[in-house]
Design a protein around this motif. Structure first.
Motif, short mmCIF file in Angstrom:
data_model
loop_
_atom_site.label_atom_id
_atom_site.label_comp_id
_atom_site.label_asym_id
_atom_site.label_seq_id
_atom_site.Cartn_x
_atom_site.Cartn_y
_atom_site.Cartn_z
N LYS A 177 0.83 -1.21 0.00
CA LYS A 177 0.00 0.00 0.00
C LYS A 177 0.86 1.25 0.00
O LYS A 177 0.54 2.23 -0.71
N ASP A 178 1.94 1.27 0.78
CA ASP A 178 2.81 2.44 0.80
C ASP A 178 3.39 2.72 -0.59
O ASP A 178 3.54 3.88 -0.99
N GLN A 179 3.73 1.65 -1.32
CA GLN A 179 4.31 1.83 -2.65
C GLN A 179 3.28 2.32 -3.66
O GLN A 179 3.64 2.91 -4.68
N LEU A 180 2.00 2.07 -3.38
CA LEU A 180 0.95 2.50 -4.30
C LEU A 180 0.65 3.99 -4.20
O LEU A 180 0.04 4.58 -5.09
N MET A 181 1.05 4.60 -3.10
CA MET A 181 0.80 6.03 -2.91
C MET A 181 2.00 6.84 -3.41
O MET A 181 3.14 6.49 -3.15
N GLY A 182 1.73 7.89 -4.14
CA GLY A 182 2.80 8.72 -4.68
C GLY A 182 2.26 9.57 -5.80
O GLY A 182 1.14 10.06 -5.77
N SER A 183 3.07 9.73 -6.86
CA SER A 183 2.68 10.61 -7.96
C SER A 183 1.84 9.89 -9.01
O SER A 183 1.49 10.49 -10.02
N SER A 184 1.51 8.63 -8.80
CA SER A 184 0.70 7.90 -9.77
C SER A 184 -0.73 8.42 -9.77
O SER A 184 -1.25 8.88 -8.76
N THR A 185 -1.39 8.35 -10.93
CA THR A 185 -2.73 8.90 -11.08
C THR A 185 -3.81 7.84 -10.97
O THR A 185 -4.99 8.17 -10.87
N ASN A 186 -3.43 6.55 -11.02
CA ASN A 186 -4.39 5.47 -10.83
C ASN A 186 -3.61 4.20 -10.49
O ASN A 186 -2.37 4.20 -10.47
N LEU A 187 -4.33 3.12 -10.24
CA LEU A 187 -3.70 1.88 -9.79
C LEU A 187 -2.74 1.32 -10.83
O LEU A 187 -1.60 0.93 -10.50
N ILE A 188 -3.15 1.27 -12.09
CA ILE A 188 -2.29 0.71 -13.13
C ILE A 188 -1.07 1.58 -13.36
O ILE A 188 0.04 1.07 -13.59
N ASP A 189 -1.23 2.88 -13.26
CA ASP A 189 -0.09 3.80 -13.38
C ASP A 189 0.94 3.51 -12.30
O ASP A 189 2.15 3.51 -12.57
N ALA A 190 0.49 3.24 -11.08
CA ALA A 190 1.41 2.94 -9.99
C ALA A 190 2.17 1.65 -10.25
O ALA A 190 3.38 1.55 -10.00
N LEU A 191 1.48 0.64 -10.76
CA LEU A 191 2.13 -0.65 -11.03
C LEU A 191 3.13 -0.52 -12.18
O LEU A 191 4.23 -1.10 -12.13
N ALA A 192 2.77 0.22 -13.22
CA ALA A 192 3.64 0.35 -14.39
C ALA A 192 4.95 1.04 -14.05
O ALA A 192 5.97 0.80 -14.70
N LYS A 193 4.94 1.91 -13.03
CA LYS A 193 6.15 2.64 -12.65
C LYS A 193 7.06 1.82 -11.74
O LYS A 193 8.20 2.24 -11.49
N GLN A 194 6.58 0.67 -11.25
CA GLN A 194 7.36 -0.05 -10.24
C GLN A 194 7.62 -1.52 -10.54
O GLN A 194 8.57 -2.08 -10.01
N VAL A 195 6.79 -2.14 -11.38
CA VAL A 195 6.89 -3.58 -11.56
C VAL A 195 7.53 -3.89 -12.91
O VAL A 195 7.01 -3.49 -13.95
N PRO A 196 8.65 -4.62 -12.93
CA PRO A 196 9.26 -5.01 -14.20
C PRO A 196 8.28 -5.84 -15.02
O PRO A 196 7.58 -6.70 -14.52
#
Length: 765
Positions: free
Chosen positions: A132-151
């Motif tokens: 959950k901590d990794q999902l919060m940040g400058s991402s604009t939605n759930l998929i955006d957050a995953l795309a910035k962090q998951v290979p």
């Protein structure tokens, strides 16, 4: 029939409740070096959906636990390696978990989205867990957050409000999104909407890369995004959270409130979320009518008892988003920051009810997930009367029976099925009304020999799609179709744990995807994509043959993984515009003639292969150098040219500092550079290449204590240099929908700074 099934389950429920043996499972969590008790360590049993924290002596008690059965326990504590262990609840040996201090995250996390829950080192599937901590940040939605962090994960975007997941180059109906144990059924074939899910409801997300069709049936060729709700507090406790953030690029304001509790096994949870944004900004200006607003509400009621658990989940998703029906040469940008949507726009509503159960019968158990979903998608051209209106209702069942372990083998058998019914309620038509029936069954077994773990399984699927014929003013619009598809798929998996820091995993198998009704029967203007789509009722199912291998390493100084994969797909389905084909239709609002590019669905043989990985260095305890990298190459083997809609290679580099600061906890600040490579491998019949670009990111955050109340504050920035660029998967970039004017296109969002507040609260009895 339905009453008989319900009666059987109630009878099983009552028998299990009466005759189940119960225990209070006790244990202790200590520091492995000092043997000192760890206060507040959390012990979680994912398969029972229960958790408990240690007391001042480091001791814990799982009350009213099943007296028999083997379950994976996960123990977490700040600044210590996550500890996982399979525990036999029938054993009388005292439980003592000795945790190792660590400055790094460990690879050994629990994965629940595979047929058998296990620690990641003993699970052959390539998986990444995002907290959950990794999902919060400058991402604009759930998929955006995953795309910035998951290979291996990318996103097809239409501005910051719409993101569709891409895993190893595959997207749309080739990626399954899962929540509450139910496959999300939201007409995934559409370009202009994301997944219908509250981005803040996730306690954590598991991203499974590679074919997961063995458990989830058709559509899981690329992988699975498993969204897992927050853990339930231990009995007698209430927990909650308040989330608030604001992003400068499009004025996006997010507010979310959650409350959950447990009283003697009666559990409940409620959440409400509201999001609002005006048109997003690019370095060239704000893209016209690209704002959105979204309301979400969800609730859960259930019981956790010795016989297992039963949870009833409700969720409601309501999204309104504008889009711009631009012609080549039209102005694309505006200075307006109005939050009122103009025409055209669309409204998406998704209602879901899910009943999740786990019935325990001694050393065996039955997981049963029942679901109902209603998805409504409306497009409005010039008035509040929808021009397009799709109404999809889906009923689903998924059951898995876990047999007792025999000679070290853990067998699972499962069945699943769904009934889908879609009708058109608007004046304009794109796809026919249709009925879809699916049924499947699988068998899976897994065994561990010392350092090796072997798994194997097979599955049978049957899919029936019936499209309704329809005429308008005596002219046939949809001829109708009645298609039946079936398939047998298989999978093999192997893992080898060399030692505490090095492990290897590999997979090989086949998968299957039936054509969806849009691919089979489209015939009309799709306003959201500004194109005319024509389906093909003679499409054959896709069949995938793939293999992958991953090496994982984790020590005190270096952690990382490297994976390679190849996926050959026979009868790969995609829509393309060939020979610049166009069609002219009369605009019903203006009466003017308008030309549209024609996209026809066809099939080719495709081959996708690539590599992905991550590397993190820890030169000193408070410095982390984090790197992830992804590259996919995809070839249309039939026409010997690149496959369309494939992400460019990318390397994410982040330098993160976590110094100890008096008076605050979890203090950090970071700076990052994202390097996206040139994507010249495009389908030149309707795509144009994109150039390489580099983005600069940074952020800072800390948790403060107001009395005993923690308060987390953070600021994060993305594309801080306001770089002007086109991403390869930006649906609005030049050449995606217009060959006449290659300058027609919208840049990706410019500079975005997000200010956020996270307030967790609750009791800890």
């Amino acid at each position: 029939m339905k009453l008989s099934l319900v009666s059987c389950f109630i009878l099983l429920f009552l028998q299990t409740t009466v005759f189940a043996n119960i225990i209070d499972l006790k244990g202790k969590v200590v520091d492995a070096k000092t043997n000192q008790p760890l206060i507040g360590a959390v012990i979680n049993v994912p398969d029972l959906r229960i958790s408990v924290a240690t007391n001042t002596n480091g001791e814990f008690t799982l009350r009213n636990a099943p007296a028999r059965g083997r379950y994976v326990l996960q123990v977490t504590y700040v600044s210590y390696k996550t500890f996982t262990q399979t525990v036999d609840f029938a054993s009388t040996t005292p439980l003592v978990f000795a945790m190792q201090p660590s400055i790094i995250e460990t690879h050994e996390v629990v994965i629940t989205g595979t047929p058998i829950t296990a620690g990641s080192r003993f699970n052959s599937t390539s998986a990444t867990v995002v907290t959950k901590d990794q999902l919060m940040g400058s991402s604009t939605n759930l998929i955006d957050a995953l795309a910035k962090q998951v290979p291996g994960v990318s996103q097809i975007t239409t501005g910051p409000g719409i993101s569709k997941p891409v895993i190893r180059g595959l997207s749309y109906n080739r990626v399954v999104t899962l929540n509450d144990g139910i496959k999300q059924q939201g007409q995934q074939w559409g370009d202009e909407h994301g997944i219908e899910m509250d981005q803040f409801q996730a306690g954590r997300v598991e991203v499974l890369r590679g074919a997961a069709s063995l458990q989830y049936g058709s559509d899981a060729l690329g992988g699975v995004i498993n969204v897992i709700d927050p853990t339930i507090p231990s009995s007698g406790n209430i927990q909650g959270e308040v989330i608030q953030n604001y992003s400068t690029n499009n004025g996006q304001s997010n507010s979310s409130v959650m409350l959950t509790g447990n009283q003697n096994g009666f559990v409940w949870r409620g959440r409400g979320t509201y999001q609002n944004a005006f048109a997003f900004g690019t370095p060239a200006g704000r893209y016209i009518n690209s704002g959105f607003n979204q309301s979400n509400a969800s609730a859960m009621l259930g019981v956790n008892k010795t016989w297992g658990y039963s949870h009833l989940n409700f969720s409601y998703f309501n999204n309104n988003v504008g889009f711009y029906d631009a012609e080549p040469g039209d102005p694309l940008y505006t200075d307006s920051k109005s939050r009122t949507l103009d025409f055209p726009n669309q409204n998406i509503r998704h209602y879901k009810v899910a009943l999740n159960n786990n019935f325990i019968f001694g050393t065996s158990s039955l997981k049963l997930d029942l679901g109902y979903q209603k998805n409504q998608r409306k497009e409005f051209e010039a008035t509040n009367d929808p021009s397009l209106f799709f109404d999809l209702n889906t009923y689903s069942i998924d059951a898995k029976y876990y047999l007792p372990e025999t000679n070290g083998w853990k067998p699972v058998i499962g069945v699943s099925g769904s009934i889908g019914h879609s009708i058109n309620l608007g004046e304009e038509l794109l796809i026919p009304a249709y009925d879809e029936r699916t049924a499947g069954a699988f068998i899976y077994a897994k065994r561990t020999w010392e350092k090796s773990t072997f798994s194997a399984g097979a599955r049978f699927d049957y899919v029936k799609n019936v499209g309704k014929a329809q005429q308008v003013d005596g002219e046939e619009v949809f001829p109708g179709f009645d298609n039946h598809f079936s398939n047998v798929s298989a999978a093999l998996g192997y893992t080898y744990v060399f030692n505490d820091v090095l492990s290897f995993k590999a997979n090989a198998g086949s998968a299957f995807r039936a054509p969806n009704p849009a691919e089979l029967g489209s015939n009309g203007v799709h306003e959201g994509t500004n194109r005319y789509e024509i389906g093909n009722a003679n499409l054959a199912p896709e069949r995938s043959y793939q293999a992958d291998a991953t090496l994982e390493y984790g020590s005190g100084f270096v952690t990382g993984s490297l994976g390679i994969y190849e996926n050959y797909i026979h009868n790969y389905i995609y829509a393309s515009n060939t020979n610049a084909e166009q069609i002219t239709r009369e605009d019903e609002e203006t009466g003017e003639q308008k030309s549209y590019d024609v996209y026809r669905y066809g099939q080719v043989n495709a081959n996708l292969y690539g590599f992905e990985g991550n590397l993190t260095l820890h030169p000193v305890p408070f410095i982390h150098v984090e790197n992830t990298f992804t590259y996919t190459q995809a070839q249309n083997r039939t026409f010997d040219r690149p496959l369309a809609l494939i992400p460019a290679g990318v390397v994410h580099n982040t330098l993160r500092f976590e110094p100890k600061v008096k008076g605050v906890t979890d203090f950090y600040f970071y700076t990052g550079i994202d390097n996206f490579f040139k994507q010249s491998r495009v389908d030149a019949t309707f795509e144009t290449p994109t150039n390489a670009y580099t983005l600069l990111n940074a952020g800072i955050g800390a948790t403060f204590k107001i009395g005993s109340q923690p308060l987390k504050l953070y600021v994060s920035g993305y594309n801080l240099t306001n770089k002007k660029y086109y991403d390869a998967l930006n649906r609005l970039r030049p050449g995606r929908y217009s060959q006449e004017d290659p300058t027609f296109g919208v840049y990706n969002p410019g500079r975005n700074i997000t200010f956020g507040v996270y307030l967790p609260f609750g009791t800890n009895k």
